[in-house]
Design a protein around this motif. Structure first.
Motif, PDB file in Angstrom:
ATOM      1  N   THR A  75       0.849  -1.191   0.000  1.00  0.00           N
ATOM      2  CA  THR A  75       0.000   0.000   0.000  1.00  0.00           C
ATOM      3  C   THR A  75       0.885   1.243   0.000  1.00  0.00           C
ATOM      4  OG1 THR A  75      -1.705  -1.200   1.160  1.00  0.00           O
ATOM      5  CG2 THR A  75      -1.764   1.182   1.364  1.00  0.00           C
ATOM      6  N   GLU A  78      -2.163   6.507   2.368  1.00  0.00           N
ATOM      7  CA  GLU A  78      -2.876   6.265   3.625  1.00  0.00           C
ATOM      8  C   GLU A  78      -4.155   5.470   3.372  1.00  0.00           C
ATOM      9  OE1 GLU A  78      -1.914   6.265   6.395  1.00  0.00           O
ATOM     10  OE2 GLU A  78      -3.441   6.690   7.889  1.00  0.00           O
ATOM     11  N   LYS A  79      -4.363   4.419   4.164  1.00  0.00           N
ATOM     12  CA  LYS A  79      -5.521   3.523   4.023  1.00  0.00           C
ATOM     13  C   LYS A  79      -5.950   3.104   5.424  1.00  0.00           C
ATOM     14  CE  LYS A  79      -6.142   2.681  -0.402  1.00  0.00           C
ATOM     15  NZ  LYS A  79      -5.609   1.771  -1.327  1.00  0.00           N
ATOM     16  N   VAL A  84      -3.765  -1.977   5.417  1.00  0.00           N
ATOM     17  CA  VAL A  84      -2.311  -1.780   5.432  1.00  0.00           C
ATOM     18  C   VAL A  84      -1.606  -3.022   5.959  1.00  0.00           C
ATOM     19  CG1 VAL A  84      -0.461  -0.417   6.514  1.00  0.00           C
ATOM     20  CG2 VAL A  84      -2.542   0.720   5.689  1.00  0.00           C
ATOM     21  N   HIS A 113       6.502   9.859   4.997  1.00  0.00           N
ATOM     22  CA  HIS A 113       5.424   9.774   5.997  1.00  0.00           C
ATOM     23  C   HIS A 113       5.846   9.001   7.254  1.00  0.00           C
ATOM     24  CE1 HIS A 113       2.888  12.107   3.530  1.00  0.00           C
ATOM     25  NE2 HIS A 113       3.215  11.351   2.480  1.00  0.00           N
ATOM     26  N   ASP A 133       2.817   9.778  10.232  1.00  0.00           N
ATOM     27  CA  ASP A 133       1.618  10.619  10.229  1.00  0.00           C
ATOM     28  C   ASP A 133       0.356   9.838   9.876  1.00  0.00           C
ATOM     29  OD1 ASP A 133       1.903  10.260   7.478  1.00  0.00           O
ATOM     30  OD2 ASP A 133       2.810  12.235   7.159  1.00  0.00           O
ATOM     31  N   GLY A 134       0.420   8.491   9.950  1.00  0.00           N
ATOM     32  CA  GLY A 134      -0.769   7.674   9.686  1.00  0.00           C
ATOM     33  C   GLY A 134      -0.388   6.205   9.735  1.00  0.00           C
ATOM     34  N   TYR A 135      -1.357   5.352   9.413  1.00  0.00           N
ATOM     35  CA  TYR A 135      -1.083   3.900   9.424  1.00  0.00           C
ATOM     36  C   TYR A 135      -0.080   3.531   8.337  1.00  0.00           C
ATOM     37  CZ  TYR A 135      -5.352   4.042  12.177  1.00  0.00           C
ATOM     38  OH  TYR A 135      -6.283   4.355  13.116  1.00  0.00           O
ATOM     39  N   TYR A 136      -0.195   4.194   7.187  1.00  0.00           N
ATOM     40  CA  TYR A 136       0.757   3.934   6.090  1.00  0.00           C
ATOM     41  C   TYR A 136       2.177   4.306   6.521  1.00  0.00           C
ATOM     42  CZ  TYR A 136       3.328   5.308   1.873  1.00  0.00           C
ATOM     43  OH  TYR A 136       4.308   5.495   0.923  1.00  0.00           O
ATOM     44  N   GLY A 137       2.340   5.490   7.106  1.00  0.00           N
ATOM     45  CA  GLY A 137       3.660   5.907   7.575  1.00  0.00           C
ATOM     46  C   GLY A 137       4.175   4.972   8.659  1.00  0.00           C
ATOM     47  N   TYR A 256      -1.360  14.357   4.748  1.00  0.00           N
ATOM     48  CA  TYR A 256      -1.501  13.081   5.459  1.00  0.00           C
ATOM     49  C   TYR A 256      -1.720  13.290   6.955  1.00  0.00           C
ATOM     50  CZ  TYR A 256      -0.049  10.038   1.553  1.00  0.00           C
ATOM     51  OH  TYR A 256       0.022   9.347   0.373  1.00  0.00           O
ATOM     52  N   ILE A 259      -5.456  13.386   7.861  1.00  0.00           N
ATOM     53  CA  ILE A 259      -6.366  12.279   7.537  1.00  0.00           C
ATOM     54  C   ILE A 259      -6.730  11.552   8.838  1.00  0.00           C
ATOM     55  CG2 ILE A 259      -6.679  10.111   6.272  1.00  0.00           C
ATOM     56  CD1 ILE A 259      -4.582  11.121   4.239  1.00  0.00           C
TER      57      ILE A 259
END
Ligand code: 15L
Length: 264
Positions: A75, A78-79, A84, A113, A133-137, A256, A259
């Motif tokens: 991925t 950001e999801k 993820v 990220h 800064d998120g689940y992706y990062g 991001y 989000i």
């Protein structure tokens, strides 16, 4: 040219397609893989096989006999957490296990990220605290931690590329700092694979942008890479292209950081 084949994951994605084209043009032997079909004609010297990163046996088989893995799969934006976790957490483990078995170097497409919550007014280096800064990062932080673990415990080498914004052209004011041209990405990956010894190191993936005052102190000299392109020529057109959100504008990760934001 590298000794042995190179496995490229995420081959059907935007950056995978750029690398497949660019490295095949150098005469490299590439094994391309992705969960979705390769949308272009498969370049000469390359093969394509569809696989899911969570399929441990398939990933190990694809990496067999390879001297390096360019890991661009998973991925890339950001999801929700549940989307993820498979590709970027379990899949990442499968990549490192495959690299250990094949004794292959990994070039890991990490991201800005991982550090997106750092202020734009500061300059950070690879030893600065990780601030996803998120689940992706956060999943890219996991990848970077695994790179360190596999280096220390198993001598699997990694070049961790913290990519800024890799697109054909910068499209907003933030990218005047973060933009990485396709040409600079391709040259970076070539050096990351051909450099004699890399250990486990971090390279900031940004072109030679004069607004890129946020990142310093990486391993570019170790791998022998310097960016050749620059976002500077787009400054006049893009300098005013900002959001009207002060939180977004204050942080390196840009949009991001907002989000899923629930801070009062
Ligand atoms: C990333 O990590 C994403 O893969 C890409 O789509 C962009 O959002 C980029 O970061 C960015 O920060 O501009």
């Amino acid at each position: 040219r590298p000794a042995g084949a190179i496995l490229l994951t995420g081959a059907s994605g935007a950056l995978g397609r750029v690398l497949a084209r660019g490295l095949a043009a150098e005469g490299w032997t590439l094994r391309l893989t992705d969960i979705v079909p390769f949308p272009d004609p498969v370049p000469a010297g390359c093969t394509f096989e569809a696989a899911d990163l969570v399929d441990r046996d398939a990933v190990a088989r694809l990496a067999e006999g390879c001297s390096a893995i360019l890991h661009f799969g998973g991925t890339s934006v950001e999801k929700p957490f549940d989307e993820v976790i498979g590709p970027n957490i379990a899949g990442l483990y499968n990549i490192y296990e495959a690299a250990r078995l094949a004794k292959a170097r990994v070039v890991f497409a990490s991201s800005n990220h991982t550090i997106g919550f750092h202020a734009r007014s500061t300059t950070i280096d690879p030893d600065s605290p990780l601030r996803p800064d998120g689940y992706y990062g956060a999943s890219k932080v996991w990848g970077e931690m695994m790179a360190g673990l596999y280096w220390r415990k198993h001598a699997v080498e990694s070049v961790i590329v913290r990519i800024g914004s890799c697109f054909p052209e910068p499209v907003d004011a933030r990218m005047l700092a973060t933009w990485l041209s396709y040409g600079d990405l391709t040259r970076l990956c070539i050096r990351a694979i051909l450099a004699p010894q890399v250990g486990c190191c971090v390279v900031w993936g940004a072109s030679n942008n004069s607004r890129m005052t946020w990142w310093e102190g990486d391993a570019r000299d170790l791998i022998g890479w310097a960016p050749e392109d620059s976002a500077d020529g787009f400054a006049e057109a893009l300098a005013a292209k900002t959001s009207d959100d002060p939180v977004i504008e204050a942080h390196q990760g840009g949009g991001y950081v907002k989000i899923g934001w629930t801070r009062p």
